[in-house]
Scaffold this motif. Structure first.
Motif, PDB file in Angstrom:
ATOM      1  N   LYS A 120       0.743  -1.280  -0.006  1.00 51.82           N
ATOM      2  CA  LYS A 120       0.055   0.056  -0.063  1.00 51.82           C
ATOM      3  C   LYS A 120       0.942   1.401   0.016  1.00 51.82           C
ATOM      4  O   LYS A 120       2.037   0.922   0.353  1.00 51.82           O
ATOM      5  N   ILE A 121       0.287   2.477  -0.516  1.00 49.65           N
ATOM      6  CA  ILE A 121       1.078   3.691  -0.262  1.00 49.65           C
ATOM      7  C   ILE A 121       0.461   4.600   0.494  1.00 49.65           C
ATOM      8  O   ILE A 121      -1.065   4.581   0.600  1.00 49.65           O
ATOM      9  N   MET A 122       0.919   5.702   0.870  1.00 47.94           N
ATOM     10  CA  MET A 122       0.319   6.807   1.547  1.00 47.94           C
ATOM     11  C   MET A 122       0.506   7.882   0.760  1.00 47.94           C
ATOM     12  O   MET A 122       1.407   8.286   0.238  1.00 47.94           O
ATOM     13  N   VAL A 123      -0.603   8.661   0.352  1.00 45.53           N
ATOM     14  CA  VAL A 123      -0.898   9.928  -0.426  1.00 45.53           C
ATOM     15  C   VAL A 123      -1.193  10.974   0.525  1.00 45.53           C
ATOM     16  O   VAL A 123      -2.060  10.782   1.489  1.00 45.53           O
ATOM     17  N   GLY A 124      -0.588  12.126   0.447  1.00 44.06           N
ATOM     18  CA  GLY A 124      -0.808  13.177   1.346  1.00 44.06           C
ATOM     19  C   GLY A 124      -0.992  14.445   0.749  1.00 44.06           C
ATOM     20  O   GLY A 124      -0.701  14.612  -0.421  1.00 44.06           O
ATOM     21  N   LYS A 125      -1.299  15.607   1.514  1.00 41.95           N
ATOM     22  CA  LYS A 125      -1.694  16.793   0.878  1.00 41.95           C
ATOM     23  C   LYS A 125      -0.292  17.849   0.984  1.00 41.95           C
ATOM     24  O   LYS A 125       0.141  17.544   2.110  1.00 41.95           O
ATOM     25  N   ILE A 126      -0.272  18.314  -0.161  1.00 43.96           N
ATOM     26  CA  ILE A 126       0.929  19.404  -0.241  1.00 43.96           C
ATOM     27  C   ILE A 126       0.303  20.788   0.377  1.00 43.96           C
ATOM     28  O   ILE A 126       1.063  21.490   0.959  1.00 43.96           O
ATOM     29  N   GLU A 127      -0.843  20.887  -0.209  1.00 47.07           N
ATOM     30  CA  GLU A 127      -1.374  22.374   0.468  1.00 47.07           C
ATOM     31  C   GLU A 127      -2.670  21.715   1.440  1.00 47.07           C
ATOM     32  O   GLU A 127      -3.157  20.807   1.724  1.00 47.07           O
ATOM     33  N   SER A 128      -2.899  22.824   2.304  1.00 47.08           N
ATOM     34  CA  SER A 128      -4.017  22.946   3.262  1.00 47.08           C
ATOM     35  C   SER A 128      -5.100  22.351   2.653  1.00 47.08           C
ATOM     36  O   SER A 128      -5.992  21.561   3.351  1.00 47.08           O
ATOM     37  N   TYR A 129      -5.535  22.519   1.537  1.00 44.26           N
ATOM     38  CA  TYR A 129      -6.911  22.303   0.890  1.00 44.26           C
ATOM     39  C   TYR A 129      -6.623  21.449  -0.497  1.00 44.26           C
ATOM     40  O   TYR A 129      -5.942  22.297  -1.255  1.00 44.26           O
ATOM     41  N   SER A 130      -6.757  20.347  -0.767  1.00 45.81           N
ATOM     42  CA  SER A 130      -6.324  19.777  -1.889  1.00 45.81           C
ATOM     43  C   SER A 130      -7.744  19.515  -3.037  1.00 45.81           C
ATOM     44  O   SER A 130      -8.658  18.981  -2.545  1.00 45.81           O
ATOM     45  N   SER A 131      -7.701  20.226  -4.044  1.00 45.54           N
ATOM     46  CA  SER A 131      -8.584  20.257  -5.052  1.00 45.54           C
ATOM     47  C   SER A 131      -8.129  19.746  -6.436  1.00 45.54           C
ATOM     48  O   SER A 131      -9.105  19.947  -7.204  1.00 45.54           O
ATOM     49  N   LYS A 132      -6.777  19.565  -6.510  1.00 47.24           N
ATOM     50  CA  LYS A 132      -6.428  18.892  -7.897  1.00 47.24           C
ATOM     51  C   LYS A 132      -5.239  18.041  -7.450  1.00 47.24           C
ATOM     52  O   LYS A 132      -4.740  18.030  -6.322  1.00 47.24           O
ATOM     53  N   SER A 133      -4.716  17.148  -8.566  1.00 48.17           N
ATOM     54  CA  SER A 133      -3.741  16.251  -8.238  1.00 48.17           C
ATOM     55  C   SER A 133      -2.517  17.107  -8.067  1.00 48.17           C
ATOM     56  O   SER A 133      -1.800  16.268  -7.160  1.00 48.17           O
ATOM     57  N   GLU A 134      -2.162  18.130  -8.228  1.00 47.26           N
ATOM     58  CA  GLU A 134      -0.966  18.887  -8.118  1.00 47.26           C
ATOM     59  C   GLU A 134      -0.788  19.273  -6.722  1.00 47.26           C
ATOM     60  O   GLU A 134       0.254  19.680  -6.003  1.00 47.26           O
ATOM     61  N   ASP A 135      -1.716  19.180  -5.768  1.00 49.21           N
ATOM     62  CA  ASP A 135      -2.081  19.362  -4.499  1.00 49.21           C
ATOM     63  C   ASP A 135      -1.578  18.237  -3.532  1.00 49.21           C
ATOM     64  O   ASP A 135      -1.728  18.256  -2.141  1.00 49.21           O
ATOM     65  N   THR A 136      -1.359  17.104  -4.181  1.00 51.28           N
ATOM     66  CA  THR A 136      -1.279  15.783  -3.405  1.00 51.28           C
ATOM     67  C   THR A 136       0.189  15.370  -3.636  1.00 51.28           C
ATOM     68  O   THR A 136       0.996  15.624  -4.666  1.00 51.28           O
ATOM     69  N   ASP A 137       0.503  14.332  -2.673  1.00 50.31           N
ATOM     70  CA  ASP A 137       2.142  13.943  -3.184  1.00 50.31           C
ATOM     71  C   ASP A 137       1.992  12.394  -2.718  1.00 50.31           C
ATOM     72  O   ASP A 137       1.493  12.152  -1.442  1.00 50.31           O
ATOM     73  N   CYS A 138       2.770  11.529  -3.058  1.00 51.96           N
ATOM     74  CA  CYS A 138       2.998  10.247  -2.663  1.00 51.96           C
ATOM     75  C   CYS A 138       4.095  10.028  -1.442  1.00 51.96           C
ATOM     76  O   CYS A 138       5.138  10.387  -1.810  1.00 51.96           O
ATOM     77  N   GLU A 139       3.554   9.978  -0.157  1.00 49.31           N
ATOM     78  CA  GLU A 139       4.428  10.103   0.875  1.00 49.31           C
ATOM     79  C   GLU A 139       5.243   8.778   1.019  1.00 49.31           C
ATOM     80  O   GLU A 139       6.056   8.701   2.008  1.00 49.31           O
ATOM     81  N   SER A 140       4.881   7.804   0.206  1.00 54.48           N
ATOM     82  CA  SER A 140       5.714   6.586   0.389  1.00 54.48           C
ATOM     83  C   SER A 140       6.904   6.706  -0.549  1.00 54.48           C
ATOM     84  O   SER A 140       7.737   5.777  -0.321  1.00 54.48           O
ATOM     85  N   PHE A 141       7.197   7.712  -1.353  1.00 54.49           N
ATOM     86  CA  PHE A 141       8.232   7.819  -2.207  1.00 54.49           C
ATOM     87  C   PHE A 141       9.577   7.646  -1.414  1.00 54.49           C
ATOM     88  O   PHE A 141       9.748   8.273  -0.277  1.00 54.49           O
TER      89      PHE A 141
END
Length: 57
Positions: free
Chosen positions: A28-49
């Motif tokens: 499994k992977i963990m996906v997290g937010k880069i911004e305080s509110y995520s409304s598009k894919s660019e606001d998220t990050d794979c924290e398992s990297f």
């Protein structure tokens, strides 16, 4: 290295990339937010990297 066909991945610099297959080897992977509110894919990050050890930055 077991390929997880449920997780696609094109990031070959990641330690968990499955080599010739465009998949991840983690269960499994963990996906997290880069911004305080995520409304598009660019606001998220794979924290398992995790970079491959031989990758120099």
């Amino acid at each position: 290295m077991d390929v997880n066909s449920s997780i696609g991945c094109r990031v070959t610099e990641c330690q968990y990339h499955a080599g010739d297959s465009q998949h991840c080897t983690l269960d499994k992977i963990m996906v997290g937010k880069i911004e305080s509110y995520s409304s598009k894919s660019e606001d998220t990050d794979c924290e398992s990297f995790k970079p491959k050890e031989e990758t120099a930055f």
